[in-house]
Design a protein around this motif. Sequence first.
Motif, PDB file in Angstrom:
ATOM      1  N   HIS A  43       0.836  -1.204   0.000  1.00 17.64           N
ATOM      2  CA  HIS A  43       0.000   0.000   0.000  1.00 17.64           C
ATOM      3  C   HIS A  43       0.875   1.261   0.000  1.00 17.64           C
ATOM      4  CE1 HIS A  43      -3.192  -2.749   0.492  1.00 17.64           C
ATOM      5  NE2 HIS A  43      -3.197  -2.830   1.807  1.00 17.64           N
ATOM      6  N   ASP A  44       1.974   1.198  -0.754  1.00 15.93           N
ATOM      7  CA  ASP A  44       2.900   2.318  -0.897  1.00 15.93           C
ATOM      8  C   ASP A  44       3.575   2.703   0.417  1.00 15.93           C
ATOM      9  OD1 ASP A  44       2.223   2.441  -3.593  1.00 15.93           O
ATOM     10  OD2 ASP A  44       0.593   3.854  -3.218  1.00 15.93           O
ATOM     11  N   LEU A 220       6.361   1.385  -9.811  1.00 15.33           N
ATOM     12  CA  LEU A 220       5.886   2.014 -11.046  1.00 15.33           C
ATOM     13  C   LEU A 220       5.053   1.031 -11.852  1.00 15.33           C
ATOM     14  CD1 LEU A 220       5.935   4.285 -13.237  1.00 15.33           C
ATOM     15  CD2 LEU A 220       8.016   3.194 -14.110  1.00 15.33           C
ATOM     16  N   TYR A 221       5.530  -0.196 -11.986  1.00 17.53           N
ATOM     17  CA  TYR A 221       4.774  -1.195 -12.736  1.00 17.53           C
ATOM     18  C   TYR A 221       3.553  -1.682 -11.964  1.00 17.53           C
ATOM     19  CZ  TYR A 221       7.970  -1.444 -16.649  1.00 17.53           C
ATOM     20  OH  TYR A 221       8.692  -1.125 -17.776  1.00 17.53           O
ATOM     21  N   LEU A 222       3.658  -1.770 -10.650  1.00 19.54           N
ATOM     22  CA  LEU A 222       2.510  -2.168  -9.841  1.00 19.54           C
ATOM     23  C   LEU A 222       1.358  -1.184 -10.022  1.00 19.54           C
ATOM     24  CD1 LEU A 222       1.580  -4.256  -7.666  1.00 19.54           C
ATOM     25  CD2 LEU A 222       2.287  -2.570  -5.967  1.00 19.54           C
ATOM     26  N   HIS A 223       1.696   0.092 -10.192  1.00 18.01           N
ATOM     27  CA  HIS A 223       0.679   1.139 -10.361  1.00 18.01           C
ATOM     28  C   HIS A 223       0.441   1.479 -11.826  1.00 18.01           C
ATOM     29  CE1 HIS A 223       0.059   1.826  -6.122  1.00 18.01           C
ATOM     30  NE2 HIS A 223       1.360   1.962  -5.922  1.00 18.01           N
ATOM     31  N   ASN A 228       3.895   8.531  -7.974  1.00 10.65           N
ATOM     32  CA  ASN A 228       3.651   9.833  -7.336  1.00 10.65           C
ATOM     33  C   ASN A 228       2.736  10.720  -8.179  1.00 10.65           C
ATOM     34  OD1 ASN A 228       4.781   9.792  -4.799  1.00 10.65           O
ATOM     35  ND2 ASN A 228       6.772  10.589  -5.452  1.00 10.65           N
ATOM     36  N   GLY A 229       1.757  10.112  -8.809  1.00  5.58           N
ATOM     37  CA  GLY A 229       0.806  10.868  -9.607  1.00  5.58           C
ATOM     38  C   GLY A 229       1.289  11.257 -10.985  1.00  5.58           C
ATOM     39  N   MET A 275       5.000  -9.039  -6.834  1.00  5.02           N
ATOM     40  CA  MET A 275       4.158 -10.089  -6.269  1.00  5.02           C
ATOM     41  C   MET A 275       2.835  -9.446  -5.907  1.00  5.02           C
ATOM     42  SD  MET A 275       6.923 -12.268  -4.113  1.00  5.02           S
ATOM     43  CE  MET A 275       5.785 -13.633  -4.010  1.00  5.02           C
ATOM     44  N   GLU A 276       1.965  -9.333  -6.903  1.00  4.35           N
ATOM     45  CA  GLU A 276       0.772  -8.525  -6.754  1.00  4.35           C
ATOM     46  C   GLU A 276      -0.256  -9.150  -5.820  1.00  4.35           C
ATOM     47  OE1 GLU A 276       0.067  -8.222 -10.892  1.00  4.35           O
ATOM     48  OE2 GLU A 276       1.062  -6.280 -11.057  1.00  4.35           O
ATOM     49  N   HIS A 277      -0.116 -10.437  -5.510  1.00  5.25           N
ATOM     50  CA  HIS A 277      -1.036 -11.049  -4.561  1.00  5.25           C
ATOM     51  C   HIS A 277      -0.579 -10.788  -3.123  1.00  5.25           C
ATOM     52  CE1 HIS A 277      -3.227 -13.013  -7.709  1.00  5.25           C
ATOM     53  NE2 HIS A 277      -2.106 -13.536  -8.179  1.00  5.25           N
TER      54      HIS A 277
END
Length: 306
Positions: A43-44, A220-223, A228-229, A275-277
């Motif tokens: 969660h950042d 960056l890839y996860l989002h 940072n917007g 690891m997106e899970h």
Amino acid sequence: MTQLFNKFYIPEDVGISSVDIAQFLKECDEINYKLRTLHIVRHDKAIAEVSKYPFCALDKRLVYSVSKTFTSTAIGIAVKEGLLRVDDFVLDYFPECRDLDMDDAARTIKICHLLTMSTGHGVDTVGDMCNGIRPWPEIFFTRKIVYEPGTHFVYNSGGTYMLSELISRVTGMCLKDWLQKHLFDPLEITDVSWDKHGDVNTGAWGLLIAPRDLTKLGLLYLHKGVYNGIRILTEEWVTEHHTPTFPQTCRDVPDGAATMDIKFGRTVRGAIVLMEHLASIAWYFRKWIWLLQLLLKKRMEAEFSL
């Protein structure tokens, strides 16, 4: 997410067990796993940073083929800026090579084939390139083509070098300088260096960067291309980046490297693993990256989910 590592949070604040993290690290020690550095972000929020002596999370490391991930990211930025398209023929950017004696199939190699390591060569071209006396692009184009481009995966660091030279030709900047402006500065990465062949960064290897900064690329890839917007990559590029192109196999990958989609540059000598899970976890190791994934899932996947 500004200044990601200025503050560390208690793992339980984001739903992760501190005990499980400690147990995971203990199990690494018990099997004598040579852990160098581990970051865990969820969660950042940074919740764990572990470095084993003599390594430090702030020190630059030679990340070997993780360099490829940054090179392909540079291509993604160039596509977003309208400087090239992945369906462009590579030879169009190297007009001095058009009259060389090469296989006809070499003239059909596209940028997407460089990204997916499906140029049609039967072996990696990098050995001939590094040991030859001719310009590296000339050597790349004149090596024997065994397969129709786009049909077979063969690990090819020489092809990734060609991506770096492409960036130099379409931007007028070397790969590192292009990334400094369009990637490193937005990600607040201030200390990197990269080997060069002449005026061109090697692309496939030679990047030195801190483990903390690898984590930022993972985020960056996860989002989906936003940090940072700031939109750095298109969402479409990120989705394509993670879509396997060929069956996952250890064949033709050096040193028995774990399976990968080469566009994301996960190889035996280093990795950025989303690891997106579980969380966004980035780390750098020498080998057997799959073992770390297995151990981490074993200790955590029952505890939480995104």
